[in-house]
Design an enzyme around this catalytic site. Structure first.
Site, mmCIF file in Angstrom:
data_model
loop_
_atom_site.group_PDB
_atom_site.id
_atom_site.type_symbol
_atom_site.label_atom_id
_atom_site.label_comp_id
_atom_site.label_asym_id
_atom_site.label_seq_id
_atom_site.Cartn_x
_atom_site.Cartn_y
_atom_site.Cartn_z
ATOM 1 N N HIS A 22 -11.637 1.597 1.907
ATOM 2 C CA HIS A 22 -12.408 0.430 1.483
ATOM 3 C C HIS A 22 -13.583 0.887 0.640
ATOM 4 C CE1 HIS A 22 -14.604 -3.353 1.644
ATOM 5 N NE2 HIS A 22 -13.452 -3.905 1.986
ATOM 6 N N ASP B 31 -6.122 -5.625 5.766
ATOM 7 C CA ASP B 31 -4.749 -5.896 5.340
ATOM 8 C C ASP B 31 -3.707 -5.113 6.137
ATOM 9 O OD1 ASP B 31 -5.366 -7.731 3.290
ATOM 10 O OD2 ASP B 31 -6.039 -6.079 2.029
ATOM 11 N N HIS C 265 -6.419 -4.827 -3.840
ATOM 12 C CA HIS C 265 -7.203 -5.900 -3.200
ATOM 13 C C HIS C 265 -6.262 -6.629 -2.224
ATOM 14 C CE1 HIS C 265 -10.306 -8.788 -2.632
ATOM 15 N NE2 HIS C 265 -10.284 -9.439 -3.787
HETATM 16 N N1 CMC Z 1 -4.778 6.456 0.882
HETATM 17 C C1 CMC Z 1 -5.004 7.739 0.552
HETATM 18 N N2 CMC Z 1 -6.171 8.175 0.086
HETATM 19 C C2 CMC Z 1 -7.158 7.289 -0.058
HETATM 20 C C3 CMC Z 1 -7.003 5.937 0.276
HETATM 21 C C4 CMC Z 1 -5.750 5.532 0.755
HETATM 22 N N3 CMC Z 1 -5.528 4.272 1.067
HETATM 23 N N4 CMC Z 1 -8.142 5.276 0.029
HETATM 24 C C5 CMC Z 1 -9.005 6.175 -0.435
HETATM 25 N N5 CMC Z 1 -8.418 7.385 -0.493
HETATM 26 C C6 CMC Z 1 -9.031 8.630 -0.962
HETATM 27 C C7 CMC Z 1 -8.985 8.663 -2.464
HETATM 28 O O1 CMC Z 1 -7.801 9.299 -2.936
HETATM 29 C C8 CMC Z 1 -10.223 9.468 -2.783
HETATM 30 O O2 CMC Z 1 -9.962 10.818 -2.562
HETATM 31 P P1 CMC Z 1 -10.579 11.945 -3.526
HETATM 32 O O3 CMC Z 1 -12.067 11.789 -3.401
HETATM 33 O O4 CMC Z 1 -10.022 13.209 -2.991
HETATM 34 O O5 CMC Z 1 -10.092 11.612 -4.916
HETATM 35 C C9 CMC Z 1 -11.212 9.019 -1.724
HETATM 36 O O6 CMC Z 1 -10.411 8.592 -0.613
HETATM 37 C C10 CMC Z 1 -12.129 7.887 -2.164
HETATM 38 O O7 CMC Z 1 -11.311 6.785 -2.559
HETATM 39 P P2 CMC Z 1 -11.550 5.892 -3.836
HETATM 40 O O8 CMC Z 1 -10.236 5.354 -4.309
HETATM 41 O O9 CMC Z 1 -12.376 6.632 -4.845
HETATM 42 O O10 CMC Z 1 -12.451 4.750 -3.233
HETATM 43 P P3 CMC Z 1 -12.688 3.342 -3.872
HETATM 44 O O11 CMC Z 1 -13.871 2.791 -3.206
HETATM 45 O O12 CMC Z 1 -12.699 3.384 -5.353
HETATM 46 O O13 CMC Z 1 -11.344 2.542 -3.490
HETATM 47 C C11 CMC Z 1 -9.752 1.249 -2.341
HETATM 48 C C12 CMC Z 1 -11.222 1.718 -2.408
HETATM 49 C C13 CMC Z 1 -9.649 0.072 -1.370
HETATM 50 C C14 CMC Z 1 -9.307 0.788 -3.729
HETATM 51 C C15 CMC Z 1 -8.880 2.430 -1.878
HETATM 52 O O14 CMC Z 1 -9.291 2.850 -0.606
HETATM 53 C C16 CMC Z 1 -7.395 2.107 -1.884
HETATM 54 O O15 CMC Z 1 -6.732 2.224 -2.921
HETATM 55 N N6 CMC Z 1 -6.828 1.651 -0.724
HETATM 56 C C17 CMC Z 1 -5.453 1.222 -0.659
HETATM 57 C C18 CMC Z 1 -5.316 -0.228 -1.101
HETATM 58 C C19 CMC Z 1 -5.852 -1.190 -0.064
HETATM 59 O O16 CMC Z 1 -5.547 -1.100 1.118
HETATM 60 N N7 CMC Z 1 -6.614 -2.188 -0.523
HETATM 61 C C20 CMC Z 1 -7.209 -3.232 0.343
HETATM 62 C C21 CMC Z 1 -8.704 -3.158 0.266
HETATM 63 S S1 CMC Z 1 -9.598 -3.991 1.549
HETATM 64 C C22 CMC Z 1 -9.114 -5.607 1.747
HETATM 65 C C23 CMC Z 1 -8.849 -6.395 0.525
HETATM 66 O O17 CMC Z 1 -9.579 -6.338 -0.453
HETATM 67 O O18 CMC Z 1 -7.841 -7.099 0.553
#
Ligand code: CMC
Length: 374
Positions: free
Chosen positions: A260, A311, A221
């Site tokens: 996201h 971010d 987050h």
């Molecule tokens: N780097 C590499 N792969 C990614 C990333 C990333 N940042 N984000 C998503 N993916 C991949 C993930 O591995 C998955 O692949 P697969 O289907 O092959 O397993 C696919 O994309 C779907 O991702 P998910 O994690 O299932 O999606 P989610 O909706 O559960 O998670 C998230 C969203 C924000 C937690 C995730 O994108 C993430 O961990 N991002 C990095 C942390 C980040 O930047 N967070 C800030 C969020 S936005 C602003 C805020 O809240 O502050």
């Protein structure tokens, strides 16, 4: 009742809100019906804070009253100043921020009064005092004299003043203001949902915001803005960026500042923040991070079709402004207090205890053996 499990409440609509609308299909985010990009270009953070909290943009008289209210509430108690001064210097500033709001709750005479009037008054006090206490820790942990707030300065100018003892150029202040506007509100994200969940048991706003801060700290987050900077520091130079990001993707690493839950084709806040990141980079005559930013972003989009979230540009922007990396998420806090508070007040107006179900997958029923028999 359905037994289907929706891990992470993925795709579940849990309540209504009138505060903001995220529309991923058309890449749009509105606060109370106004496009956030428009707000960034035409308003100050104080105007947007008023909007988020009160439902409409202020006129001149309302704005001046609101600013006065914030100004007169900016000072923190001697007690809180001493607590901040004596916090462990190595403590994470997000843990300090969480403790600050908790202490504000101990000091507030209306803590347990959840009437709309009291909640708005408490919101103003939390909103006005938290930046003062966070800036105090920014200086105290370096052994520097704490700088009290200064009258006549805007919210952003005053924060710079309390951290650095001076106000930077208009361009830098505007970029900071824009980042606060973009961070102010984002519907049912983790920390806001945390605040609403705490509120749903009819607990108080200080508790709800304290919990929300703990939730925002996580790297999935708000903590991501700090992680972005750690990543850029690891990359070191634009020349090493290609290799670094390709290597990270080969190792299936999560790249911070990308992806996201709601936006799958790009975060609506990124183009505006990116524009101001470039402005700050020009003003500081430092292009290194912009170059790294562009390389990593292009590879992520080309290879993975994963777009940056807000971010990603805020991390290096705050770095160029001179903030320590571990203060990036506390800056997010001083803005998001507006969104959290609006949600706490909205939750109170039509409250329903938040209490989901779980599917039990543990041990079958068994008999308790006495200690001597185990
Ligand atoms: N780097 C590499 N792969 C990614 C990333 C990333 N940042 N984000 C998503 N993916 C991949 C993930 O591995 C998955 O692949 P697969 O289907 O092959 O397993 C696919 O994309 C779907 O991702 P998910 O994690 O299932 O999606 P989610 O909706 O559960 O998670 C998230 C969203 C924000 C937690 C995730 O994108 C993430 O961990 N991002 C990095 C942390 C980040 O930047 N967070 C800030 C969020 S936005 C602003 C805020 O809240 O502050």
């Amino acid at each position: 009742m359905s037994d289907e499990i929706k891990k992470g409440l993925l795709g579940i609509v849990v309540d209504e809100t009138t505060i903001s609308q995220v529309m991923p299909d058309i890449n749009s985010l509105t606060y109370r019906g106004y496009a956030v990009q428009d707000l960034c270009e035409k308003c100050t953070f104080e105007e947007v804070a008023f909007l988020v909290l009160n439902g409409d943009l202020p006129n001149k008289k309302e704005l001046s009253k609101f600013k006065k209210e914030i100004e007169v509430n900016r000072n923190i108690s001697i007690n809180l100043r001493e607590i901040v001064k004596h916090m462990p210097k190595k403590a994470h500033p997000m843990d300090v921020a969480r403790t600050i709001v908790s202490v504000l709750g101990l000091e507030d005479k209306q803590t347990t009064d959840n009437s709309p009037k009291a909640n708005m008054k408490k919101t103003i006090r939390i909103f006005a005092k938290t930046p003062t206490a966070i800036a105090a820790f920014f200086r105290a942990r370096k052994g520097k004299k704490i700088i009290p707030p200064k009258k006549g300065l805007s919210f952003s100018e005053n924060f710079f003043y309390m951290c650095f003892g001076k106000v930077p150029s208009k361009d830098i202040v505007k970029a900071f203001d824009v980042s606060l506007i973009l961070y102010a509100e984002h519907s049912f994200n983790v920390s806001t949902f945390t605040a609403r969940t705490i509120t749903s048991s009819l607990s108080d706003i200080h508790g709800a915001i304290t919990g929300a801060i703990a939730s925002l700290k996580g790297p999935l987050h708000g903590g991501a803005n700090e992680e972005v900077m750690h990543m850029m520091n690891k990359i070191k130079t634009p020349e090493k960026a290609h290799k670094w990001i390709n290597n990270a993707l080969d190792k299936k690493e999560v790249v911070m500042g990308f992806g996201h839950r709601v936006y799958k084709r790009g975060d609506s806040r990124v183009p505006t923040m990116e524009k101001y990141f470039r402005k700050v980079s020009n003003a500081k005559h430092d292009k290194k991070f912009v170059k790294i930013y562009d390389i990593v972003k292009n590879v992520m989009i080309e290879k993975k079709n994963i777009h940056p979230n807000v971010d990603y540009p805020t991390g290096p922007t705050y770095h160029l402004m001179g903030f320590d990396t571990d203060f990036f998420t506390p800056i997010f806090v001083i803005s998001r207090i507006t969104g959290w508070s609006a949600h706490v007040m909205e939750q109170h107006t039509a409250n329903k205890l938040i209490r989901p179900l779980s599917k039990y997958t543990g041990s079958d029923h068994r008999k308790v053996l006495l200690l001597s028999q185990r």
